[in-house]
Design a protein around this motif. Sequence first.
Motif, PDB file in Angstrom:
ATOM      1  N   LEU A  54       0.795  -1.229   0.000  1.00  0.00           N
ATOM      2  CA  LEU A  54       0.000   0.000   0.000  1.00  0.00           C
ATOM      3  C   LEU A  54       0.828   1.279   0.000  1.00  0.00           C
ATOM      4  O   LEU A  54       0.288   2.362  -0.245  1.00  0.00           O
ATOM      5  N   ALA A  55       2.137   1.169   0.262  1.00  0.00           N
ATOM      6  CA  ALA A  55       2.956   2.379   0.420  1.00  0.00           C
ATOM      7  C   ALA A  55       3.016   3.215  -0.848  1.00  0.00           C
ATOM      8  O   ALA A  55       3.223   4.434  -0.781  1.00  0.00           O
ATOM      9  N   GLY A  56       2.830   2.595  -2.019  1.00  0.00           N
ATOM     10  CA  GLY A  56       2.911   3.365  -3.257  1.00  0.00           C
ATOM     11  C   GLY A  56       1.753   4.320  -3.437  1.00  0.00           C
ATOM     12  O   GLY A  56       1.878   5.341  -4.123  1.00  0.00           O
ATOM     13  N   GLU A  57       0.614   4.027  -2.833  1.00  0.00           N
ATOM     14  CA  GLU A  57      -0.571   4.858  -3.039  1.00  0.00           C
ATOM     15  C   GLU A  57      -1.002   5.621  -1.786  1.00  0.00           C
ATOM     16  O   GLU A  57      -1.716   6.609  -1.874  1.00  0.00           O
TER      17      GLU A  57
ATOM     18  N   PRO B 201       4.747   8.572  10.950  1.00  0.00           N
ATOM     19  CA  PRO B 201       4.860   8.029   9.593  1.00  0.00           C
ATOM     20  C   PRO B 201       5.597   6.689   9.579  1.00  0.00           C
ATOM     21  O   PRO B 201       6.542   6.466  10.339  1.00  0.00           O
ATOM     22  N   VAL B 202       5.152   5.800   8.707  1.00  0.00           N
ATOM     23  CA  VAL B 202       5.766   4.488   8.535  1.00  0.00           C
ATOM     24  C   VAL B 202       6.276   4.393   7.103  1.00  0.00           C
ATOM     25  O   VAL B 202       5.588   4.776   6.158  1.00  0.00           O
ATOM     26  N   THR B 203       7.496   3.897   6.948  1.00  0.00           N
ATOM     27  CA  THR B 203       8.048   3.680   5.613  1.00  0.00           C
ATOM     28  C   THR B 203       8.304   2.197   5.433  1.00  0.00           C
ATOM     29  O   THR B 203       8.302   1.410   6.383  1.00  0.00           O
ATOM     30  N   CYS B 204       8.553   1.803   4.181  1.00  0.00           N
ATOM     31  CA  CYS B 204       8.853   0.403   3.893  1.00  0.00           C
ATOM     32  C   CYS B 204      10.090  -0.063   4.648  1.00  0.00           C
ATOM     33  O   CYS B 204      10.183  -1.227   5.055  1.00  0.00           O
ATOM     34  N   ASP B 205      11.046   0.852   4.861  1.00  0.00           N
ATOM     35  CA  ASP B 205      12.271   0.481   5.570  1.00  0.00           C
ATOM     36  C   ASP B 205      11.987   0.073   7.007  1.00  0.00           C
ATOM     37  O   ASP B 205      12.694  -0.748   7.590  1.00  0.00           O
ATOM     38  N   ASP B 206      10.909   0.644   7.584  1.00  0.00           N
ATOM     39  CA  ASP B 206      10.584   0.344   8.981  1.00  0.00           C
ATOM     40  C   ASP B 206      10.149  -1.107   9.163  1.00  0.00           C
ATOM     41  O   ASP B 206      10.222  -1.649  10.262  1.00  0.00           O
ATOM     42  N   VAL B 207       9.658  -1.731   8.094  1.00  0.00           N
ATOM     43  CA  VAL B 207       9.124  -3.090   8.225  1.00  0.00           C
ATOM     44  C   VAL B 207       9.789  -4.044   7.254  1.00  0.00           C
ATOM     45  O   VAL B 207       9.297  -5.124   7.000  1.00  0.00           O
TER      46      VAL B 207
END
Length: 269
Positions: free
Chosen positions: A78-81, A94-100
């Motif tokens: 979902l991060a792209g949208e 805020p959460v980024t892909c790097d966080d997970v």
Amino acid sequence: ELPPSEFMQVADSTWLVLSVVSNGREPPGCQATGVTKIARSVIAPLAEHHVSVLMLSTYQTDFILVRERDLPVVIHTLAGEFDIYREEGGECVPVTCDDVSNGFLKPKPPASPTLHPVQSPQTRFCVLTVAPDTLPAIATMLIDVLFYSHSPPWDAATGSQDLDSITFFSFSLIEGYISIVMDAETQKRFPSDLLLTSSTGELWRMVRIGGQPLGFDECGIVAQIAEPLAAADISAYYISTFNFDHALVPEEGIAEVIQLLQQRQESGR
């Protein structure tokens, strides 16, 4: 805090709640409500990435529950949208892909999802809310309906209920907001001045998904209903339960909904 009991069955997974907020970016003139608004942008992509979801539409908003172990896949999907935030101490961080990213594995393409049968009882339903300060006035009646009203007889021979009518009552209390779904006959038992609904007072019909309990591992069940309704811009409320999934659609549109879902069933064979 509930003590273990032989009468209580608990699913193995721990679930996290996703709340989707539009921030005013919803297309102008969009009249669809409920799960229809997020079908294409959230539910369909998660189904494509083999993520099982539970849906809970309420009078105020919609929630998607995902298993905690699926969170890395959910974030990457979902991060792209979406801008994604997690709640920490009442604050949104805020959460980024790097966080997970730790432990993230790109899922294998899922097999074609099972198209479960859908059934539509004749029962008419209301979607309602009630002001929290008036809840004590209907508390006794709520307890009676929730715990002491009996369901239609279960046919042991066929393993199903008579779906000419269906007993269904949903009560949710989320952050102080109350949401109730009940059939029109049950509504008559409550004081009409305490139950609040939309200005149109519309009634809803139900489509129940699954001929037997669905479990929690299969993906694409919500998408089976949400995608065709979203494509036709039909409003829907969707409630996942322990055994079945239920979609509520405006009464005047039930014939079109049944036709759409039958066409999907036939094309999927």
